[in-house]
Scaffold this active site. Structure first.
Site, short mmCIF file in Angstrom:
data_model
loop_
_atom_site.label_atom_id
_atom_site.label_comp_id
_atom_site.label_asym_id
_atom_site.label_seq_id
_atom_site.Cartn_x
_atom_site.Cartn_y
_atom_site.Cartn_z
N ASN A 163 91.49 12.65 35.10
CA ASN A 163 92.56 13.81 34.84
C ASN A 163 92.09 15.16 34.43
OD1 ASN A 163 92.16 11.84 32.67
ND2 ASN A 163 93.35 13.59 31.36
N CYS A 337 97.39 16.69 26.90
CA CYS A 337 97.75 15.64 25.98
C CYS A 337 97.07 16.18 24.58
CB CYS A 337 97.56 14.52 26.26
SG CYS A 337 97.20 14.09 27.87
C1 LIG Z 1 99.24 11.58 33.10
C2 LIG Z 1 98.28 10.44 32.82
C3 LIG Z 1 98.55 9.35 31.99
C4 LIG Z 1 99.96 9.32 31.44
O1 LIG Z 1 101.07 9.18 32.01
P1 LIG Z 1 102.54 9.32 31.64
O2 LIG Z 1 103.11 8.87 32.82
O3 LIG Z 1 102.60 10.85 31.58
O4 LIG Z 1 102.45 8.51 30.56
C5 LIG Z 1 97.54 8.46 31.85
N1 LIG Z 1 96.49 8.44 32.40
C6 LIG Z 1 96.07 9.42 33.39
C7 LIG Z 1 94.87 9.50 33.92
C8 LIG Z 1 97.07 10.53 33.46
O5 LIG Z 1 96.68 11.40 34.32
#
Ligand SMILES: *Cc1c(COP(=O)(O)O)cnc(C)c1O
Length: 402
Positions: A163, A337
């Site tokens: 991410n 986050c």
């Molecule tokens: C956005 C993300 C999450 C969390 O996903 P949500 O659907 O927002 O809970 C977890 N892992 C990765 C790699 C992400 O990019």
């Protein structure tokens, strides 16, 4: 498309890894399920049946995108929940069934917070978690992984695509390694599904987490793929009516399921062409910035990365200050986050950046609604802001001194 494009004076959105807008085609597919088709998909009458049919079609669309059987898909609220369910559910089930002899979890230091914190919770319950380092390019070294696996290993959890730095891990090789050792393989694929081809069979994946809002679907929905052959068993996190084969009790949010399915179908149909388009846009963005900002560096592997992702270090420029001074570009440092904290990104530190370089880094991500004109605008705006800050002496060190 005009409905997706924000107001004329809105910033250029280069934060597609934080979230994506819901595709207008997805919204159209969802709308009937808020009003006329409002039934509970678990009800045994016509209102329920028509919604159940739509939910099951959506389940099939999610499954098709990753080469799974629809019965292997459990809907959740998103990838955070899916990761919690996969990791805690598998670890707790194995311990309850097999006793304490399978109590080790192997994962990466660069995983998403929800994976890391799920593992930390298991540590409190007496499990042993190994957080592996990654190479300076962000990719896990397979020999390091092999060496970490032992007779007590229950589960390996490795993110598919990152991410923050966008790097794509060698899933098929990791899956083969896990299978060789009879270990479960979970992958957090929130950033990968719909962006790169994934196949749970070819990659020997046992558990895979998906998020709706990262692939132009609605927020608040996701899925966990749970292998049936051989069957992967999990301890549920939520107790209740036993929906989703006992894995996730609660009434399914049918409109969100339908939208998620539609988003998966669109992603599957358009992935190849869209990937090429994003790669061209990303190159345009990188080349434009590199031409104006000497010393620009790319964080993470140059090729093994998502088409839309750049993570760049701008020497001497504090990335948070830069973005504050460039309000017409919406981007992030670190991940959304954790960027509320003052700590530099643990991910960038894990790939070997020092604190200063981590603070100079920002993530730029192009996506489905990004245009070449927006990229050119962003290049000009970011480069101008960076030069202005440098001229004012607002360098990294100057900021920290104040
Ligand atoms: C956005 C993300 C999450 C969390 O996903 P949500 O659907 O927002 O809970 C977890 N892992 C990765 C790699 C992400 O990019």
């Amino acid at each position: 498309m005009s409905t997706t494009v924000p107001a004329d004076d809105a910033p250029v959105y280069l934060d597609y890894q934080a979230t994506t807008p819901t595709d207008p085609r997805v919204v159209v597919a969802m709308l009937p399920y808020f009003t006329g088709k409002f039934g509970n998909p678990h009800s045994n009458h016509r209102f329920g049946h028509e919604v159940e049919t739509a939910v099951e079609q959506a389940r099939g669309e999610v499954a098709a995108l990753i080469g799974a059987d629809p019965r292997e898909i459990a809907f959740t609220s998103g990838a955070t929940e899916s990761n919690n369910l996969a990791i805690k559910g598998a670890a707790r089930f194995l311990r309850a069934e097999r006793g304490a002899d399978r109590d080790q979890i192997v994962t990466l230091a660069t995983e998403h917070k929800c994976v890391i914190e799920s593992c930390r919770r298991l540590e409190q319950e007496g499990f042993i978690v190994t957080f592996l380092p990654v190479r300076p390019d962000g990719i896990v070294d397979l020999e390091t992984l092999r060496a970490a696996i032992g007779p007590r290993t229950a589960l390996v959890s490795v993110m598919a695509a990152h991410n923050e730095i966008g790097v794509v891990q060698p899933l098929a090789a990791i899956g083969a390694l896990c299978r060789e050792h009879g270990i479960l393989f979970h992958s957090d694929a929130a950033q990968a599904v719909g962006k790169i081809p994934l196949d749970v069979e070819a990659m020997a994946i046992d558990l895979l987490s998906i998020s709706g809002h990262k692939l132009y679907g609605p927020k608040g929905i996701g899925a966990l793929y749970v292998r049936r052959r051989p069957r992967v068993r999990l301890q549920a996190l939520i107790d209740g009516g036993g929906q989703e084969r006992g894995l996730r009790s609660g009434t399914l949010p049918a409109p969100l399921c339908v939208g998620f399915g539609a988003a998966c179908a669109i992603a599957g149909a358009e992935m190849a062409a869209e990937g090429e388009r994003l790669l061209r846009l990303r190159r345009r963005l990188y080349d434009g910035l590199a031409a104006r900002l000497p010393g620009l560096r790319l964080n993470g592997h140059a090729e093994l990365r998502l088409a839309g992702n750049l993570n760049l270090a701008l020497p001497g420029v504090d990335a948070d200050v830069l973005l504050d001074n460039c309000p017409m570009v919406a981007a992030s440092t670190g991940s959304a986050c954790s960027s509320a904290s003052v700590e530099p990104s643990y991910v960038l530190c894990a790939i070997g950046l020092d604190e200063a370089a981590a603070r100079e880094s920002l993530r730029l991500c192009v996506g489905r609604f990004t245009t070449a004109a927006e990229v050119d605008f962003a290049v000009d705006a970011l480069a101008a802001a960076a030069r202005r800050l440098a001229a004012e002496g607002m360098t990294t060190s100057a900021r920290r001194a104040t």
